[in-house]
Design a protein around this motif. Structure first.
Motif, PDB file in Angstrom:
ATOM      1  N   ARG A   1       1.130   7.015  -6.625  1.00  0.00           N
ATOM      2  CA  ARG A   1       0.042   7.982  -6.870  1.00  0.00           C
ATOM      3  C   ARG A   1       0.512   9.418  -6.614  1.00  0.00           C
TER       4      ARG A   1
ATOM      5  N   PRO B   1       0.814  -1.217   0.000  1.00  0.00           N
ATOM      6  CA  PRO B   1       0.000   0.000   0.000  1.00  0.00           C
ATOM      7  C   PRO B   1       0.852   1.274   0.000  1.00  0.00           C
TER       8      PRO B   1
ATOM      9  N   GLU C   1      -3.042   5.726 -15.358  1.00  0.00           N
ATOM     10  CA  GLU C   1      -4.243   5.427 -14.583  1.00  0.00           C
ATOM     11  C   GLU C   1      -4.624   3.954 -14.696  1.00  0.00           C
TER      12      GLU C   1
ATOM     13  N   LEU D   1       2.124   1.916  -3.543  1.00  0.00           N
ATOM     14  CA  LEU D   1       1.030   2.439  -4.358  1.00  0.00           C
ATOM     15  C   LEU D   1       0.743   3.901  -4.021  1.00  0.00           C
ATOM     16  N   LYS D   2       0.769   4.222  -2.747  1.00  0.00           N
ATOM     17  CA  LYS D   2       0.536   5.609  -2.317  1.00  0.00           C
ATOM     18  C   LYS D   2       1.620   6.536  -2.878  1.00  0.00           C
TER      19      LYS D   2
ATOM     20  N   GLN E   1      -3.824  -1.372  -7.838  1.00  0.00           N
ATOM     21  CA  GLN E   1      -4.827  -1.367  -6.769  1.00  0.00           C
ATOM     22  C   GLN E   1      -5.589  -2.690  -6.747  1.00  0.00           C
ATOM     23  N   SER E   2      -5.950  -3.199  -7.900  1.00  0.00           N
ATOM     24  CA  SER E   2      -6.643  -4.494  -7.986  1.00  0.00           C
ATOM     25  C   SER E   2      -5.764  -5.605  -7.424  1.00  0.00           C
TER      26      SER E   2
ATOM     27  N   MET F   1      -3.455  -5.230  -5.185  1.00  0.00           N
ATOM     28  CA  MET F   1      -3.416  -5.044  -3.716  1.00  0.00           C
ATOM     29  C   MET F   1      -4.716  -5.548  -3.088  1.00  0.00           C
ATOM     30  N   ASP F   2      -5.842  -5.274  -3.710  1.00  0.00           N
ATOM     31  CA  ASP F   2      -7.144  -5.703  -3.161  1.00  0.00           C
ATOM     32  C   ASP F   2      -7.277  -7.214  -3.155  1.00  0.00           C
TER      33      ASP F   2
ATOM     34  N   LEU G   1      -2.104   2.166 -12.396  1.00  0.00           N
ATOM     35  CA  LEU G   1      -2.435   2.347 -10.983  1.00  0.00           C
ATOM     36  C   LEU G   1      -3.681   1.555 -10.595  1.00  0.00           C
ATOM     37  N   THR G   2      -4.631   1.467 -11.504  1.00  0.00           N
ATOM     38  CA  THR G   2      -5.836   0.667 -11.251  1.00  0.00           C
ATOM     39  C   THR G   2      -5.470  -0.811 -11.128  1.00  0.00           C
TER      40      THR G   2
END
Length: 171
Positions: free
Chosen positions: A134, A127, A158, A130-131, A165-166, A168-169, A161-162
Motif C-alpha cells: 500500500r 499484514p 486497488e 500488505l502495508k 486484504q480479503s 488476510m482477513d 490490494l482488496t
C-alpha cells in the motif's frame, strides 16, 4: 577448464563461447561460482551482468544470489528486464513487495515481467507485506501523472490490494 577461466569468458567483450561458459559454470553449482557471478553483476559491461544473472538463474534458487540480482535490476534500468527474466527459478515468496514496486515503476517490459512473476509464484502475504505494498502504491499515486493509464493501473492495483486484504482477513 577452471572456474576463473570460465568467469573470464563472461567478463568484458563476449565471444560466441560465453553462453557455453555460462552453462558450464551453472552445472558446477559451487559457492565459488555463485560468488563470482554475484561480483559480475557489478561489471561495467551490461552483457556480462546479463550472463551472470543467466548463470545464477540456471543454478536456481540460491538465496544468496537473489538480493544481488534484485539490486542489479534496480541499479540498471536499461537492462532490468533482461536481468528480471532470470528470476523464474528462484523462490520469490518473500519478495512480493520488490516485484510489486517493479510492476509499478518499471518500464513496460519490467512491469510485465514482474506482474507475470506475481501471477505465477506463491508469496508469503502478511499484514506487513500488505502495508508495504500500500505504501508503494501511495508513493506511485503521488508521483505520476493522473491520466488514462494511471486510471487503468489504479483499478488493477486497488482490486489487487482488496483481494490481498480479503485473503488476510480470511486467514
Amino acid at each position: 577448464m577452471d572456474i576463473s577461466a570460465l568467469v573470464q569468458q563472461l567478463s568484458g567483450e563476449l565471444d560466441d563461447q560465453a553462453f557455453k561458459a555460462s552453462d558450464i559454470l551453472a552445472e558446477k553449482k559451487s559457492a565459488e561460482v555463485i560468488g563470482e557471478m554475484v561480483k559480475l553483476l557489478d561489471h561495467p559491461n551490461d552483457e556480462s551482468k546479463i550472463l551472470a544473472a543467466r548463470t545464477l538463474g540456471l543454478i536456481a534458487d540460491h538465496r544468496e544470489a537473489l538480493d544481488p540480482i534484485l539490486q542489479a535490476i534496480d541499479k540498471n534500468p536499461k537492462i532490468a528486464g533482461e536481468l528480471l527474466v532470470h528470476l523464474e527459478n528462484f523462490d520469490l515468496s518473500d519478495k512480493y513487495v520488490a516485484l510489486f514496486k517493479l510492476s509499478l515503476f518499471g518500464s513496460f517490459k519490467v512491469s510485465s515481467l514482474a506482474q507475470d512473476l506475481m501471477d505465477h509464484k506463491e508469496f508469503d502475504i502478511t499484514p506487513r507485506v500488505l502495508k508495504k505494498a500500500r505504501k508503494a502504491w501511495h508513493h506511485y499515486e503521488n508521483n505520476v501523472k493522473h491520466d488514462e493509464l494511471y486510471e487503468l493501473k489504479k483499478l488493477e492495483v486497488e482490486e489487487l490490494l482488496t483481494e490481498l486484504q480479503s485473503f488476510m482477513d480470511s486467514e
